[in-house]
Scaffold this motif. Structure first.
Motif, PDB file in Angstrom:
ATOM      1  N   ILE A  79       0.872  -1.176   0.000  1.00  0.00           N
ATOM      2  CA  ILE A  79       0.000   0.000   0.000  1.00  0.00           C
ATOM      3  C   ILE A  79       0.906   1.222   0.000  1.00  0.00           C
ATOM      4  O   ILE A  79       1.663   1.446   0.948  1.00  0.00           O
ATOM      5  CB  ILE A  79      -0.919   0.028   1.233  1.00  0.00           C
ATOM      6  CG1 ILE A  79      -1.670  -1.303   1.371  1.00  0.00           C
ATOM      7  CG2 ILE A  79      -1.895   1.201   1.136  1.00  0.00           C
ATOM      8  CD1 ILE A  79      -2.432  -1.430   2.676  1.00  0.00           C
ATOM      9  N   SER A  80       0.841   1.988  -1.063  1.00  0.00           N
ATOM     10  CA  SER A  80       1.658   3.199  -1.184  1.00  0.00           C
ATOM     11  C   SER A  80       0.873   4.406  -0.703  1.00  0.00           C
ATOM     12  O   SER A  80      -0.361   4.428  -0.783  1.00  0.00           O
ATOM     13  CB  SER A  80       2.069   3.410  -2.642  1.00  0.00           C
ATOM     14  OG  SER A  80       2.787   2.292  -3.116  1.00  0.00           O
ATOM     15  N   ASP A  81       1.581   5.407  -0.213  1.00  0.00           N
ATOM     16  CA  ASP A  81       0.963   6.660   0.208  1.00  0.00           C
ATOM     17  C   ASP A  81      -0.220   6.390   1.145  1.00  0.00           C
ATOM     18  O   ASP A  81      -1.359   6.783   0.884  1.00  0.00           O
ATOM     19  CB  ASP A  81       0.512   7.457  -1.019  1.00  0.00           C
ATOM     20  CG  ASP A  81       0.034   8.855  -0.666  1.00  0.00           C
ATOM     21  OD1 ASP A  81       0.450   9.385   0.384  1.00  0.00           O
ATOM     22  OD2 ASP A  81      -0.783   9.406  -1.433  1.00  0.00           O
ATOM     23  N   VAL A  82       0.069   5.709   2.235  1.00  0.00           N
ATOM     24  CA  VAL A  82      -0.972   5.292   3.180  1.00  0.00           C
ATOM     25  C   VAL A  82      -1.804   6.486   3.633  1.00  0.00           C
ATOM     26  O   VAL A  82      -1.273   7.564   3.902  1.00  0.00           O
ATOM     27  CB  VAL A  82      -0.326   4.582   4.394  1.00  0.00           C
ATOM     28  CG1 VAL A  82      -1.317   4.412   5.535  1.00  0.00           C
ATOM     29  CG2 VAL A  82       0.236   3.231   3.977  1.00  0.00           C
ATOM     30  N   GLN A  83      -3.123   6.260   3.693  1.00  0.00           N
ATOM     31  CA  GLN A  83      -4.066   7.294   4.104  1.00  0.00           C
ATOM     32  C   GLN A  83      -4.845   6.819   5.325  1.00  0.00           C
ATOM     33  O   GLN A  83      -4.917   5.623   5.612  1.00  0.00           O
ATOM     34  CB  GLN A  83      -5.026   7.607   2.950  1.00  0.00           C
ATOM     35  CG  GLN A  83      -4.312   8.094   1.709  1.00  0.00           C
ATOM     36  CD  GLN A  83      -5.216   8.200   0.497  1.00  0.00           C
ATOM     37  OE1 GLN A  83      -6.418   7.985   0.585  1.00  0.00           O
ATOM     38  NE2 GLN A  83      -4.629   8.535  -0.641  1.00  0.00           N
ATOM     39  N   LEU A  84      -5.458   7.739   6.022  1.00  0.00           N
ATOM     40  CA  LEU A  84      -6.228   7.397   7.209  1.00  0.00           C
ATOM     41  C   LEU A  84      -7.319   6.379   6.887  1.00  0.00           C
ATOM     42  O   LEU A  84      -7.602   5.476   7.679  1.00  0.00           O
ATOM     43  CB  LEU A  84      -6.844   8.664   7.812  1.00  0.00           C
ATOM     44  CG  LEU A  84      -7.502   8.512   9.180  1.00  0.00           C
ATOM     45  CD1 LEU A  84      -6.522   7.996  10.220  1.00  0.00           C
ATOM     46  CD2 LEU A  84      -8.114   9.830   9.613  1.00  0.00           C
ATOM     47  N   GLY A  85      -7.905   6.487   5.719  1.00  0.00           N
ATOM     48  CA  GLY A  85      -8.958   5.561   5.303  1.00  0.00           C
ATOM     49  C   GLY A  85      -8.485   4.133   5.071  1.00  0.00           C
ATOM     50  O   GLY A  85      -9.302   3.237   4.868  1.00  0.00           O
ATOM     51  N   ASP A  86      -7.171   3.923   5.110  1.00  0.00           N
ATOM     52  CA  ASP A  86      -6.644   2.564   4.947  1.00  0.00           C
ATOM     53  C   ASP A  86      -6.676   1.769   6.257  1.00  0.00           C
ATOM     54  O   ASP A  86      -6.346   0.589   6.266  1.00  0.00           O
ATOM     55  CB  ASP A  86      -5.200   2.605   4.419  1.00  0.00           C
ATOM     56  CG  ASP A  86      -5.120   3.173   3.012  1.00  0.00           C
ATOM     57  OD1 ASP A  86      -6.051   2.937   2.216  1.00  0.00           O
ATOM     58  OD2 ASP A  86      -4.130   3.865   2.713  1.00  0.00           O
ATOM     59  N   THR A  87      -7.055   2.423   7.345  1.00  0.00           N
ATOM     60  CA  THR A  87      -7.144   1.731   8.632  1.00  0.00           C
ATOM     61  C   THR A  87      -8.167   0.614   8.515  1.00  0.00           C
ATOM     62  O   THR A  87      -9.338   0.841   8.204  1.00  0.00           O
ATOM     63  CB  THR A  87      -7.581   2.710   9.743  1.00  0.00           C
ATOM     64  OG1 THR A  87      -6.607   3.749   9.834  1.00  0.00           O
ATOM     65  CG2 THR A  87      -7.716   2.004  11.076  1.00  0.00           C
ATOM     66  N   ALA A  88      -7.704  -0.620   8.740  1.00  0.00           N
ATOM     67  CA  ALA A  88      -8.576  -1.786   8.551  1.00  0.00           C
ATOM     68  C   ALA A  88      -7.830  -3.051   8.947  1.00  0.00           C
ATOM     69  O   ALA A  88      -6.615  -3.047   9.148  1.00  0.00           O
ATOM     70  CB  ALA A  88      -9.008  -1.884   7.085  1.00  0.00           C
ATOM     71  N   MET A  89      -8.597  -4.140   9.011  1.00  0.00           N
ATOM     72  CA  MET A  89      -8.009  -5.477   9.070  1.00  0.00           C
ATOM     73  C   MET A  89      -7.846  -5.922   7.620  1.00  0.00           C
ATOM     74  O   MET A  89      -8.743  -5.680   6.793  1.00  0.00           O
ATOM     75  CB  MET A  89      -8.944  -6.448   9.788  1.00  0.00           C
ATOM     76  CG  MET A  89      -9.100  -6.172  11.253  1.00  0.00           C
ATOM     77  SD  MET A  89      -7.727  -6.831  12.214  1.00  0.00           S
ATOM     78  CE  MET A  89      -7.999  -8.582  12.077  1.00  0.00           C
ATOM     79  N   TYR A  90      -6.722  -6.542   7.306  1.00  0.00           N
ATOM     80  CA  TYR A  90      -6.445  -6.996   5.944  1.00  0.00           C
ATOM     81  C   TYR A  90      -6.362  -8.516   5.900  1.00  0.00           C
ATOM     82  O   TYR A  90      -5.769  -9.130   6.791  1.00  0.00           O
ATOM     83  CB  TYR A  90      -5.150  -6.363   5.420  1.00  0.00           C
ATOM     84  CG  TYR A  90      -5.316  -4.901   5.112  1.00  0.00           C
ATOM     85  CD1 TYR A  90      -5.552  -4.466   3.822  1.00  0.00           C
ATOM     86  CD2 TYR A  90      -5.282  -3.948   6.132  1.00  0.00           C
ATOM     87  CE1 TYR A  90      -5.733  -3.107   3.537  1.00  0.00           C
ATOM     88  CE2 TYR A  90      -5.455  -2.599   5.857  1.00  0.00           C
ATOM     89  CZ  TYR A  90      -5.682  -2.198   4.559  1.00  0.00           C
ATOM     90  OH  TYR A  90      -5.878  -0.870   4.292  1.00  0.00           O
ATOM     91  N   PHE A  91      -6.964  -9.104   4.875  1.00  0.00           N
ATOM     92  CA  PHE A  91      -7.014 -10.555   4.750  1.00  0.00           C
ATOM     93  C   PHE A  91      -6.615 -10.976   3.342  1.00  0.00           C
ATOM     94  O   PHE A  91      -7.068 -10.378   2.365  1.00  0.00           O
ATOM     95  CB  PHE A  91      -8.447 -11.068   4.987  1.00  0.00           C
ATOM     96  CG  PHE A  91      -9.019 -10.701   6.326  1.00  0.00           C
ATOM     97  CD1 PHE A  91      -8.832 -11.528   7.432  1.00  0.00           C
ATOM     98  CD2 PHE A  91      -9.743  -9.540   6.496  1.00  0.00           C
ATOM     99  CE1 PHE A  91      -9.365 -11.203   8.658  1.00  0.00           C
ATOM    100  CE2 PHE A  91     -10.289  -9.193   7.731  1.00  0.00           C
ATOM    101  CZ  PHE A  91     -10.086 -10.038   8.820  1.00  0.00           C
ATOM    102  N   CYS A  92      -5.781 -11.993   3.259  1.00  0.00           N
ATOM    103  CA  CYS A  92      -5.544 -12.598   1.943  1.00  0.00           C
ATOM    104  C   CYS A  92      -6.390 -13.868   1.861  1.00  0.00           C
ATOM    105  O   CYS A  92      -6.715 -14.483   2.874  1.00  0.00           O
ATOM    106  CB  CYS A  92      -4.072 -12.884   1.703  1.00  0.00           C
ATOM    107  SG  CYS A  92      -3.288 -14.035   2.815  1.00  0.00           S
ATOM    108  N   ALA A  93      -6.756 -14.210   0.644  1.00  0.00           N
ATOM    109  CA  ALA A  93      -7.638 -15.355   0.432  1.00  0.00           C
ATOM    110  C   ALA A  93      -7.252 -16.072  -0.851  1.00  0.00           C
ATOM    111  O   ALA A  93      -6.687 -15.480  -1.772  1.00  0.00           O
ATOM    112  CB  ALA A  93      -9.089 -14.904   0.386  1.00  0.00           C
TER     113      ALA A  93
END
Length: 99
Positions: free
Chosen positions: A80-94
């Protein structure tokens, strides 16, 4: 045969405008499959970020999101480039089979 997907990174704190990489490994005996990265913001539904097709050699990209797909190593990361406040989350690969 059961497929396994593993994410070993704990919670991470990143400053805005930085770049972050999330790692995922998986195990499969199949040669054709799909890999996905999803994010789930707090108290919201899961959102698909990006999809990688195992039979395509080029790494998928979508806006600020890109993957590093290494089929032989069974490794799949999300940058994730240029991280923004809206990127706050849990991330999952599937993983999903094409069968």
């Amino acid at each position: 045969m059961a497929q396994t997907v593993t994410q070993s990174q704990p919670e991470m704190s990143v400053q805005e405008a930085e770049t972050v990489t999330l790692n995922c490994t998986y195990d499969t005996s199949e040669s054709n499959y799909y890999l996905f990265w999803y994010k789930q913001p707090p108290r919201r539904q899961m959102i698909l970020i990006i999809r990688q097709e195992a039979f395509k050699p080029q790494n998928a990209t979508e806006n600020r999101f890109s993957v590093n797909f290494q089929k032989a190593a069974k490794f799949f990361s999300l940058k994730i480039s240029d991280v923004q406040l809206g990127d706050t989350a849990m991330y999952f690969c599937a993983y999903r089979s094409t069968q």
